[in-house]
Design a protein around this motif. Structure first.
Motif, PDB file in Angstrom:
ATOM      1  N   THR A  71       0.703  -1.170  -0.050  1.00 12.25           N
ATOM      2  CA  THR A  71       0.011   0.052  -0.087  1.00 12.25           C
ATOM      3  C   THR A  71       0.728   1.115  -0.053  1.00 12.25           C
ATOM      4  OG1 THR A  71      -0.128  -0.124   2.520  1.00 12.25           O
ATOM      5  CG2 THR A  71      -1.977  -1.136   1.272  1.00 12.25           C
ATOM      6  N   GLU A  72       2.089   1.314   0.170  1.00 10.59           N
ATOM      7  CA  GLU A  72       2.966   2.388   0.052  1.00 10.59           C
ATOM      8  C   GLU A  72       3.753   2.246  -0.930  1.00 10.59           C
ATOM      9  OE1 GLU A  72       6.499   1.405   3.311  1.00 10.59           O
ATOM     10  OE2 GLU A  72       4.434   1.099   4.361  1.00 10.59           O
ATOM     11  N   ARG A  73       4.578   3.490  -1.202  1.00 12.31           N
ATOM     12  CA  ARG A  73       5.815   3.398  -2.308  1.00 12.31           C
ATOM     13  C   ARG A  73       6.719   2.653  -1.969  1.00 12.31           C
ATOM     14  NH1 ARG A  73       9.850   6.111  -4.326  1.00 12.31           N
ATOM     15  NH2 ARG A  73       9.974   6.701  -6.377  1.00 12.31           N
ATOM     16  N   VAL A  74       7.247   1.747  -2.884  1.00 12.36           N
ATOM     17  CA  VAL A  74       8.340   0.876  -2.506  1.00 12.36           C
ATOM     18  C   VAL A  74       9.807   1.418  -3.145  1.00 12.36           C
ATOM     19  CG1 VAL A  74       9.213  -1.420  -3.180  1.00 12.36           C
ATOM     20  CG2 VAL A  74       6.762  -1.188  -2.733  1.00 12.36           C
ATOM     21  N   PRO A  75      10.802   1.690  -2.198  1.00 20.09           N
ATOM     22  CA  PRO A  75      11.800   2.138  -2.869  1.00 20.09           C
ATOM     23  C   PRO A  75      12.409   1.347  -4.015  1.00 20.09           C
ATOM     24  CG  PRO A  75      11.935   2.129  -0.326  1.00 20.09           C
ATOM     25  CD  PRO A  75      10.795   1.469  -0.754  1.00 20.09           C
ATOM     26  N   HIS A  76      12.939   1.930  -4.781  1.00 23.85           N
ATOM     27  CA  HIS A  76      13.747   0.987  -5.959  1.00 23.85           C
ATOM     28  C   HIS A  76      14.887  -0.046  -5.501  1.00 23.85           C
ATOM     29  CE1 HIS A  76      16.538   4.226  -6.210  1.00 23.85           C
ATOM     30  NE2 HIS A  76      17.464   3.525  -6.790  1.00 23.85           N
ATOM     31  N   GLU A  77      15.317   0.385  -4.362  1.00 24.74           N
ATOM     32  CA  GLU A  77      16.463  -0.583  -3.926  1.00 24.74           C
ATOM     33  C   GLU A  77      15.932  -1.997  -3.509  1.00 24.74           C
ATOM     34  OE1 GLU A  77      15.862   2.670  -3.194  1.00 24.74           O
ATOM     35  OE2 GLU A  77      17.763   3.779  -3.186  1.00 24.74           O
ATOM     36  N   LEU A  78      14.683  -2.011  -3.236  1.00 23.07           N
ATOM     37  CA  LEU A  78      13.846  -3.096  -2.638  1.00 23.07           C
ATOM     38  C   LEU A  78      13.300  -3.927  -3.859  1.00 23.07           C
ATOM     39  CD1 LEU A  78      12.241  -1.852   0.458  1.00 23.07           C
ATOM     40  CD2 LEU A  78      14.471  -2.778   0.151  1.00 23.07           C
ATOM     41  N   ILE A  79      13.503  -3.425  -5.151  1.00 24.98           N
ATOM     42  CA  ILE A  79      12.908  -4.420  -6.227  1.00 24.98           C
ATOM     43  C   ILE A  79      13.985  -4.908  -6.734  1.00 24.98           C
ATOM     44  CG2 ILE A  79      11.522  -3.765  -8.478  1.00 24.98           C
ATOM     45  CD1 ILE A  79      10.026  -2.940  -5.810  1.00 24.98           C
ATOM     46  N   CYS A  80      13.621  -6.282  -7.225  1.00 31.59           N
ATOM     47  CA  CYS A  80      14.448  -7.089  -8.165  1.00 31.59           C
ATOM     48  C   CYS A  80      14.554  -6.492  -9.413  1.00 31.59           C
ATOM     49  CB  CYS A  80      14.215  -8.241  -7.912  1.00 31.59           C
ATOM     50  SG  CYS A  80      15.187  -9.474  -9.123  1.00 31.59           S
ATOM     51  N   SER A  81      15.729  -6.276 -10.054  1.00 32.47           N
ATOM     52  CA  SER A  81      15.642  -5.932 -11.392  1.00 32.47           C
ATOM     53  C   SER A  81      15.480  -7.126 -12.309  1.00 32.47           C
ATOM     54  CB  SER A  81      16.946  -5.168 -11.641  1.00 32.47           C
ATOM     55  OG  SER A  81      18.108  -6.021 -11.556  1.00 32.47           O
ATOM     56  N   ILE A  82      15.592  -8.288 -11.974  1.00 36.04           N
ATOM     57  CA  ILE A  82      15.275  -9.292 -12.851  1.00 36.04           C
ATOM     58  C   ILE A  82      13.785  -9.733 -12.920  1.00 36.04           C
ATOM     59  CG2 ILE A  82      15.412 -12.025 -13.212  1.00 36.04           C
ATOM     60  CD1 ILE A  82      18.210 -11.907 -11.727  1.00 36.04           C
ATOM     61  N   CYS A  83      13.084  -9.665 -11.812  1.00 32.42           N
ATOM     62  CA  CYS A  83      11.547  -9.940 -11.805  1.00 32.42           C
ATOM     63  C   CYS A  83      10.716  -8.813 -11.658  1.00 32.42           C
ATOM     64  CB  CYS A  83      11.401 -11.082 -10.888  1.00 32.42           C
ATOM     65  SG  CYS A  83      11.328 -10.461  -8.901  1.00 32.42           S
ATOM     66  N   GLY A  84      11.345  -7.617 -11.281  1.00 35.24           N
ATOM     67  CA  GLY A  84      10.400  -6.338 -11.243  1.00 35.24           C
ATOM     68  C   GLY A  84       9.832  -6.424  -9.978  1.00 35.24           C
ATOM     69  N   ASP A  85       9.812  -7.106  -9.090  1.00 32.53           N
ATOM     70  CA  ASP A  85       8.857  -7.262  -7.927  1.00 32.53           C
ATOM     71  C   ASP A  85       9.764  -7.020  -6.568  1.00 32.53           C
ATOM     72  OD1 ASP A  85       6.714  -7.528  -6.294  1.00 32.53           O
ATOM     73  OD2 ASP A  85       6.229  -9.822  -6.737  1.00 32.53           O
ATOM     74  N   VAL A  86       9.257  -7.050  -5.325  1.00 38.83           N
ATOM     75  CA  VAL A  86       9.782  -6.805  -4.196  1.00 38.83           C
ATOM     76  C   VAL A  86      10.586  -8.296  -3.870  1.00 38.83           C
ATOM     77  CG1 VAL A  86       9.687  -6.731  -1.620  1.00 38.83           C
ATOM     78  CG2 VAL A  86       8.112  -5.535  -3.024  1.00 38.83           C
ATOM     79  N   MET A  87      12.057  -7.866  -3.577  1.00 42.65           N
ATOM     80  CA  MET A  87      12.817  -9.127  -3.346  1.00 42.65           C
ATOM     81  C   MET A  87      12.462 -10.027  -2.601  1.00 42.65           C
ATOM     82  SD  MET A  87      16.832  -7.470  -3.601  1.00 42.65           S
ATOM     83  CE  MET A  87      16.838  -5.724  -4.358  1.00 42.65           C
ATOM     84  N   GLN A  88      12.729 -11.263  -2.907  1.00 48.05           N
ATOM     85  CA  GLN A  88      12.317 -12.568  -1.928  1.00 48.05           C
ATOM     86  C   GLN A  88      13.934 -13.122  -1.826  1.00 48.05           C
ATOM     87  OE1 GLN A  88       9.182 -13.876  -0.883  1.00 48.05           O
ATOM     88  NE2 GLN A  88       8.798 -11.592  -1.381  1.00 48.05           N
ATOM     89  N   ARG A  89      14.051 -13.295  -0.195  1.00 46.27           N
ATOM     90  CA  ARG A  89      15.433 -14.050  -0.021  1.00 46.27           C
ATOM     91  C   ARG A  89      16.503 -13.316  -0.749  1.00 46.27           C
ATOM     92  NH1 ARG A  89      15.964 -18.426   2.596  1.00 46.27           N
ATOM     93  NH2 ARG A  89      17.462 -19.058   1.503  1.00 46.27           N
ATOM     94  N   ALA A  90      16.572 -11.933  -0.423  1.00 51.10           N
ATOM     95  CA  ALA A  90      17.533 -11.040  -1.177  1.00 51.10           C
ATOM     96  C   ALA A  90      19.211 -11.628  -1.136  1.00 51.10           C
ATOM     97  CB  ALA A  90      17.431  -9.617  -0.559  1.00 51.10           C
ATOM     98  N   VAL A  91      19.649 -11.595  -2.043  1.00 52.90           N
ATOM     99  CA  VAL A  91      21.053 -11.722  -1.904  1.00 52.90           C
ATOM    100  C   VAL A  91      22.107 -10.722  -2.622  1.00 52.90           C
ATOM    101  CG1 VAL A  91      20.774 -14.500  -1.977  1.00 52.90           C
ATOM    102  CG2 VAL A  91      21.023 -13.065  -4.122  1.00 52.90           C
ATOM    103  N   ARG A  92      23.303 -10.752  -2.342  1.00 54.03           N
ATOM    104  CA  ARG A  92      24.449  -9.665  -2.932  1.00 54.03           C
ATOM    105  C   ARG A  92      25.255 -10.351  -3.540  1.00 54.03           C
ATOM    106  NH1 ARG A  92      28.658  -7.821  -0.422  1.00 54.03           N
ATOM    107  NH2 ARG A  92      27.985  -8.583   1.561  1.00 54.03           N
TER     108      ARG A  92
END
Length: 89
Positions: free
Chosen positions: A9-30
């Motif tokens: 319901t709120e604006r999601v910072p682009h840093e939390l969006i996976c550039s592969i799938c375009g969604d909020v990151m799940q089990r984020a890795v670096r």
């Protein structure tokens, strides 16, 4: 399956969006080059075939730098931020 972004319901910072799938990151890795992705998406990216030699494409999807899959680590801060965001939805 709908994207997680459909429920936020709120604006999601682009840093939390996976550039592969375009969604909020799940089990984020670096990656060693300091880019963040969903763990599953990055592993699938590494397993895809590139070119005629059928070698796996083990390059960062964002900057194209060679990445050793053994050097991929959990992005704990990003995971925590994504978890907080999803709890608010």
């Amino acid at each position: 399956m709908p994207l997680l972004l459909d429920y936020v319901t709120e604006r999601v910072p682009h840093e939390l969006i996976c550039s592969i799938c375009g969604d909020v990151m799940q089990r984020a890795v670096r990656t060693p080059c300091d880019h963040h992705f969903c763990e599953r998406d990055l592993l699938e990216w590494f397993c895809r075939v590139e070119g005629d030699d059928l070698a796996p494409a083990q390059r960062c999807p964002q900057c194209n730098q060679t990445c050793d899959p053994n050097m991929i680590v959990p992005a704990r801060v990003v995971r925590n931020l994504c978890g907080e965001l999803l709890r608010k939805c």
